[in-house]
Design a protein around this motif. Structure first.
Motif, mmCIF file in Angstrom:
data_model
loop_
_atom_site.group_PDB
_atom_site.id
_atom_site.type_symbol
_atom_site.label_atom_id
_atom_site.label_comp_id
_atom_site.label_asym_id
_atom_site.label_seq_id
_atom_site.Cartn_x
_atom_site.Cartn_y
_atom_site.Cartn_z
ATOM 1 N N GLY A 1 0.790 -1.227 0.000
ATOM 2 C CA GLY A 1 0.000 0.000 0.000
ATOM 3 C C GLY A 1 0.821 1.274 0.000
ATOM 4 O O GLY A 1 0.269 2.374 0.080
ATOM 5 N N ASN A 2 2.134 1.156 -0.110
ATOM 6 C CA ASN A 2 3.002 2.323 -0.086
ATOM 7 C C ASN A 2 2.808 3.159 -1.355
ATOM 8 O O ASN A 2 3.014 2.676 -2.466
ATOM 9 C CB ASN A 2 4.464 1.878 0.037
ATOM 10 C CG ASN A 2 5.374 3.022 0.408
ATOM 11 O OD1 ASN A 2 5.106 4.167 0.096
ATOM 12 N ND2 ASN A 2 6.457 2.694 1.074
ATOM 13 N N LEU A 3 2.444 4.408 -1.179
ATOM 14 C CA LEU A 3 2.222 5.311 -2.312
ATOM 15 C C LEU A 3 3.296 6.396 -2.403
ATOM 16 O O LEU A 3 3.056 7.468 -2.954
ATOM 17 C CB LEU A 3 0.838 5.972 -2.192
ATOM 18 C CG LEU A 3 -0.370 5.057 -2.288
ATOM 19 C CD1 LEU A 3 -1.658 5.868 -2.242
ATOM 20 C CD2 LEU A 3 -0.325 4.208 -3.541
ATOM 21 N N TRP A 4 4.491 6.130 -1.872
ATOM 22 C CA TRP A 4 5.539 7.141 -1.850
ATOM 23 C C TRP A 4 5.863 7.658 -3.251
ATOM 24 O O TRP A 4 6.097 8.853 -3.441
ATOM 25 C CB TRP A 4 6.786 6.588 -1.158
ATOM 26 C CG TRP A 4 7.889 7.584 -1.057
ATOM 27 C CD1 TRP A 4 9.137 7.459 -1.558
ATOM 28 C CD2 TRP A 4 7.841 8.872 -0.425
ATOM 29 N NE1 TRP A 4 9.874 8.587 -1.275
ATOM 30 C CE2 TRP A 4 9.104 9.471 -0.579
ATOM 31 C CE3 TRP A 4 6.851 9.576 0.253
ATOM 32 C CZ2 TRP A 4 9.410 10.736 -0.085
ATOM 33 C CZ3 TRP A 4 7.152 10.842 0.752
ATOM 34 C CH2 TRP A 4 8.415 11.410 0.574
ATOM 35 N N LEU A 5 5.870 6.791 -4.257
ATOM 36 C CA LEU A 5 6.140 7.252 -5.621
ATOM 37 C C LEU A 5 5.057 8.217 -6.112
ATOM 38 O O LEU A 5 5.350 9.174 -6.832
ATOM 39 C CB LEU A 5 6.269 6.065 -6.579
ATOM 40 C CG LEU A 5 7.552 5.249 -6.440
ATOM 41 C CD1 LEU A 5 7.500 4.017 -7.339
ATOM 42 C CD2 LEU A 5 8.769 6.098 -6.758
ATOM 43 N N VAL A 6 3.822 7.992 -5.697
ATOM 44 C CA VAL A 6 2.733 8.915 -6.044
ATOM 45 C C VAL A 6 2.965 10.262 -5.363
ATOM 46 O O VAL A 6 2.781 11.323 -5.977
ATOM 47 C CB VAL A 6 1.361 8.322 -5.648
ATOM 48 C CG1 VAL A 6 0.250 9.345 -5.823
ATOM 49 C CG2 VAL A 6 1.074 7.064 -6.452
ATOM 50 N N VAL A 7 3.388 10.229 -4.117
ATOM 51 C CA VAL A 7 3.673 11.472 -3.385
ATOM 52 C C VAL A 7 4.811 12.231 -4.064
ATOM 53 O O VAL A 7 4.737 13.458 -4.221
ATOM 54 C CB VAL A 7 4.011 11.177 -1.905
ATOM 55 C CG1 VAL A 7 4.488 12.435 -1.191
ATOM 56 C CG2 VAL A 7 2.800 10.588 -1.193
ATOM 57 N N LEU A 8 5.846 11.527 -4.493
ATOM 58 C CA LEU A 8 6.957 12.194 -5.184
ATOM 59 C C LEU A 8 6.504 12.814 -6.503
ATOM 60 O O LEU A 8 6.888 13.949 -6.825
ATOM 61 C CB LEU A 8 8.100 11.204 -5.420
ATOM 62 C CG LEU A 8 8.847 10.737 -4.180
ATOM 63 C CD1 LEU A 8 9.889 9.689 -4.554
ATOM 64 C CD2 LEU A 8 9.494 11.902 -3.450
ATOM 65 N N ALA A 9 5.705 12.076 -7.260
ATOM 66 C CA ALA A 9 5.188 12.630 -8.517
ATOM 67 C C ALA A 9 4.313 13.845 -8.242
ATOM 68 O O ALA A 9 4.397 14.861 -8.945
ATOM 69 C CB ALA A 9 4.405 11.556 -9.283
ATOM 70 N N THR A 10 3.491 13.756 -7.214
ATOM 71 C CA THR A 10 2.649 14.889 -6.831
ATOM 72 C C THR A 10 3.494 16.092 -6.464
ATOM 73 O O THR A 10 3.184 17.222 -6.848
ATOM 74 C CB THR A 10 1.732 14.507 -5.643
ATOM 75 O OG1 THR A 10 0.915 13.409 -6.040
ATOM 76 C CG2 THR A 10 0.875 15.666 -5.210
ATOM 77 N N THR A 11 4.574 15.857 -5.727
ATOM 78 C CA THR A 11 5.472 16.938 -5.332
ATOM 79 C C THR A 11 6.024 17.651 -6.562
ATOM 80 O O THR A 11 6.054 18.887 -6.616
ATOM 81 C CB THR A 11 6.627 16.383 -4.474
ATOM 82 O OG1 THR A 11 6.076 15.746 -3.321
ATOM 83 C CG2 THR A 11 7.581 17.473 -4.046
#
Length: 151
Positions: free
Chosen positions: A127-137
């Motif tokens: 469930g880790n969405l860290w890559l989504v957070v980075l893209a959002t950033t």
């Protein structure tokens, strides 16, 4: 070195030689606020969401919440940033991304984590969405500019 002064929003030591723009300084201040929100989000996840929802659901909800917060901060701060060109909007997002990666890897290494441990966050496992957070950033300033009708 001469007098330091502002010319058309740029800090210069001599005419025609900019040191850095006020946009860059403001973007750094805003990124710092984003880091504070990210830390608060992590605390919320660990102390409330994980016990109530479990790790996987907490990671998903936390990742989505942080992404929304980052876009919200970008939206609210864009008028203060006053980017004058589309390249500045993209530049802000890419600088935020670079600062985030530097911060994350530095902090992780200071905690004694190994490189494989650090890279575990860059998968969608559990469930880790860290890559989504980075893209959002990276895209948040552009998304905010679109929402404001500026792009």
């Amino acid at each position: 070195m001469g007098r330091v002064r502002f010319i058309e929003g740029m800090l210069v030591t001599r005419p025609g030689q900019p040191m850095f723009t006020t946009v860059a300084l403001k973007a750094l201040v805003i990124w710092t606020a984003i880091v504070v929100l990210a830390i608060a989000n992590g605390s919320l996840r660990e102390f409330l969401l994980v016990p109530v929802l479990g790790t996987q659901a907490a990671l998903v909800l936390s990742g989505l919440l942080l992404s929304v917060l980052i876009i919200g901060v970008a939206y609210l701060s864009l008028p203060w940033l006053k980017p004058r060109q589309p390249v500045q909007v993209w530049g802000i997002g890419l600088v935020w991304l670079a600062l985030t990666l530097i911060f994350e890897f530095s902090f992780g290494l200071l905690q004694g984590k190994s490189w494989p441990e650090l890279f575990e966050a860059y998968t969608f496992e559990g469930g880790n969405l860290w890559l989504v957070v980075l893209a959002t950033t990276a895209f948040a300033p552009y998304i905010a500019a679109k929402l404001r009708g500026w792009a």
